[in-house]
Design a protein around this motif. Structure first.
Motif, short mmCIF file in Angstrom:
data_model
loop_
_atom_site.label_atom_id
_atom_site.label_comp_id
_atom_site.label_asym_id
_atom_site.label_seq_id
_atom_site.Cartn_x
_atom_site.Cartn_y
_atom_site.Cartn_z
N PRO A 17 0.84 -1.23 0.00
CA PRO A 17 0.00 0.00 0.00
C PRO A 17 0.86 1.26 0.00
CG PRO A 17 0.03 -0.98 2.19
CD PRO A 17 0.87 -1.87 1.33
N SER A 65 -3.68 1.04 -8.73
CA SER A 65 -4.39 2.15 -8.04
C SER A 65 -4.25 2.03 -6.52
CB SER A 65 -5.85 2.13 -8.44
OG SER A 65 -6.38 0.85 -8.14
N ASP A 66 -4.15 0.75 -6.03
CA ASP A 66 -4.08 0.57 -4.57
C ASP A 66 -2.64 0.43 -4.06
OD1 ASP A 66 -3.82 -1.75 -5.99
OD2 ASP A 66 -4.87 -3.02 -4.54
#
Lengths: 376, 262
Positions: free
Chosen positions: A84, A350-351
């Motif tokens: 993340p 995206s994450d």
């Protein structure tokens, strides 16, 4: 069938079998003490097959490096383990990832590791074969003051030999001079670990031994001429009378009225076993250094035994050495890249960042994760 | 100064006892004491090695005693370094490396200890690199074997994460040991050419170094090809160490050759 055989010959499994067979033969040779195994056709054939396997199995795979890169990129794109990371570009830069198409890759050099290692191994085997085929060596025995003529006409002369330096440090040192085939006179010192180069030859200081030293003079020629002997010899003027030197004892001691003799080791209390033949006299006995005997019109003065060097003369093309050194350097570099520069690919999502490695990098991903947790 | 050597042996023994006690009773305090005792052992051991080097005017790696004591020191230093510098605490490594260091130091104690002049063949620039990398290589293989042993002992009750950590660490140590062993062999070849005029003589020590190298090379390939991990890896690390020990002790004891002075 042929395709199957070719595939087997190219396989890593075949390479492993060959390596294990070589290891087994080596064990057998060391345990039984049969050095002939190393020069047996089977042993040489195993190395030849290993060379062929390396060529087919690994070296030719250099053409597949691009595919490996693509496979790693795909692995990263499909990877489920996502870090993340918020600032992806900053994180990738900080961890030395570089753009490669759709993904980012670090340790790109690591792709070359296996190829380089196996190529170096092949080079090493080629260099070893060249050295074996092209080098020539011979052992020569030189006493101080004597000389030897080598294959191409180079004359090597031993000026002196010593076992210790002035300070008492053990150092086997042969002071040599040489006359090269083109008439150039040169000189140099050969020590253990420091061979001296004369033209295309290298002279190595190998070992040393002690020789009997006997001075000869006659009434007509009163100046003493020294003779060095390391093997039996008959010293005579007329071919009938003289002395027959058979051997030297390094240590002669008396124990309970009996003489104990030893031929090994440096001389402690040396003696020469000599047969004296002079007219009707024919006697054999031990002569100690310092003694002088007369036979056949010659005075024989026995001196203390003196050391002389065992030298090895070797010629081999210099390029074979450099080839060998190059293979060593390449193999170490290859191994380093294999073990410590494992390629990693990162795909930005995206994450966060999805990671994949050419080998298992789960531990590394855990470390990245811990790092992120610490930062946050 | 021989007292320092004796003190280091005694301290390794004490460290072994405290480490075992710490592991058995799971007391953090005992583990901390074990760490401290091991640190003291290393300090005494290092002091002895430095003194011996200064007294002999050379790197103390010239005979079986000096090599064994260096081997023991590197095992202890590696173990403590892994414990102290790892992000994840590795106190479990202490009860492995302390007894190993003690055993090796005890073996060293059985060897002749007098300082002798370096024989001419050993007076070379390659001396430190060749024998120093052998000590590092053997130590890495020794620790890998000990980690393999731990894997087998805790396999049934430990968490998967810990087993993975053991597997990865043993693998890394084998990789490092293999690289070092390659340096040993290559530097030995270059040195042999200068000393004996030939790169390779099939001397028992050389041959057994090659055999050990082959054994580990086969493992590294098998890990890649057959995914030798976990239990297999642990068994391998343990069994392959027999080859290392034979190269170190067996060859010197049972076979004679160009390396007989070692």
């Amino acid at each position: 069938m042929m395709k199957k055989l070719y595939r087997f010959l190219c396989s890593m499994r075949f390479g492993m079998i060959l390596l294990l067979l070589i290891a087994i033969l080596c064990i057998a040779a060391t345990v039984t003490g049969r050095d002939s195994i190393y020069s047996s056709p089977l042993f040489i054939a195993l190395f030849a097959m290993l060379g062929m396997n390396l060529l087919l199995c690994s070296v030719l795979r250099v053409f597949g490096l691009k595919k490996q890169r693509q496979a790693l990129a795909l692995k990263a794109l499909r990877s489920e383990g996502v870090l993340p990371v918020a600032e992806t570009s900053e994180w990738l830069r900080a961890h030395h990832f570089r753009r490669d198409g759709d993904v980012f890759i670090r340790n790109t050099l690591g792709f070359w590791g296996p190829f380089l290692t196996h190529f170096a191994m092949l080079l090493l085997m080629a260099a070893a074969a060249c050295i074996f085929l092209l080098s020539q060596s011979e052992d020569i025995v030189l006493f101080p003051g004597s000389e030897s003529t080598l294959g191409d006409g180079t004359v090597v002369h031993l000026d002196s030999f010593s076992l210790k330096t002035d300070t008492g440090e053990t150092k086997y040192l042969s002071r040599l001079s040489a006359l090269l085939p083109d008439g150039t006179a040169t000189h140099g010192d050969a020590e253990v670990n420091r061979p001296v180069k004369f033209g295309r030859y290298k002279v190595y200081q190998q070992n040393y031994a002690y020789a009997a030293v006997i001075g000869l003079r006659t009434e007509a020629a009163p100046e003493e001429e020294l003779v060095w002997l390391d093997e039996p010899a008959f010293l005579t003027l007329d071919g009938k009378n003289g002395i027959y030197f058979s051997r030297m004892f390094s240590n002669v001691t008396e124990q309970d009225g009996e003489l104990m003799v030893s031929q090994s080791g440096d001389p402690v209390n040396p003696a020469y076993e000599v047969r004296r033949i002079d007219g009707d006299t024919d006697e054999t006995g031990l002569i100690y250094p310092g003694a002088e005997i007369f036979a056949g019109g010659v005075f024989f003065q026995f001196h203390e035994p003196q050391p002389f060097p065992g030298l090895r003369v070797k010629s081999q093309p210099a390029w074979t050495l450099w080839l060998l050194y190059l293979s060593f350097a390449l193999m170490l570099l290859g191994l380093y890249l294999c073990f410590f520069a494992i390629p990693e690919a990162a795909a930005v999502r995206s994450d966060g960042i999805a990671l994949a490695g050419r080998k298992d990098i789960s531990e590394r991903i855990d470390l990245y994760r811990e790092e992120l947790e610490e930062d946050s | 100064m021989n007292t320092l050597f004796t003190v280091s042996v005694a301290l390794y023994f004490a460290a072994t006892l405290v480490c075992f006690a710490g592991a058995a009773f799971r007391k953090t305090r005992l583990t901390q004491i074990a760490r401290l005792v091991l640190l003291l052992s290393i300090a005494a051991h290092l002091g002895y090695v430095v003194w011996r080097g200064a007294a002999a005017h050379r790197i103390p790696l010239a005979n079986q005693f000096e090599f064994a004591t260096m081997f023991s020191l590197t095992v202890a230093v590696f173990g403590l370094a892994l414990d102290l510098h790892s992000r994840r605490r590795m106190e479990w490594i202490l009860p492995l490396c302390a007894p190993m260091a003690f055993l090796l130091q005890s073996y060293a104690a059985l060897q002749p200890r007098e300082i002798t002049e370096l024989m001419p063949a050993l007076k070379s620039a390659w001396f430190g690199l060749h024998i120093g990398s052998a000590a590092l290589s053997y130590s890495a293989f020794a620790l890998a074997a000990l980690i393999g042993l731990r894997y087998l002992l805790v396999e049934k009750k430990a968490e998967e994460k810990h087993l993975e950590q053991l597997d990865a660490l043993a693998y890394k140590l084998i990789c490092f040991g293999f690289l070092m062993l390659s340096i040993v062999i290559f530097s030995g070849c270059i040195w042999a050419e200068q000393a004996w005029s030939t790169f390779w003589s099939w001397d028992p020590k050389e041959t057994w170094a090659l055999i050990t190298w082959i054994v580990y090379a086969v493992f590294l390939h098998q890990r890649l090809r057959m995914k030798w991990r976990g239990k297999r890896m642990a068994w391998f690390a343990l069994c392959a160490f027999v080859f290392v020990m034979f190269t170190f002790v067996g060859v010197n004891t049972l076979m004679s050759g160009l390396h007989s002075y070692a």
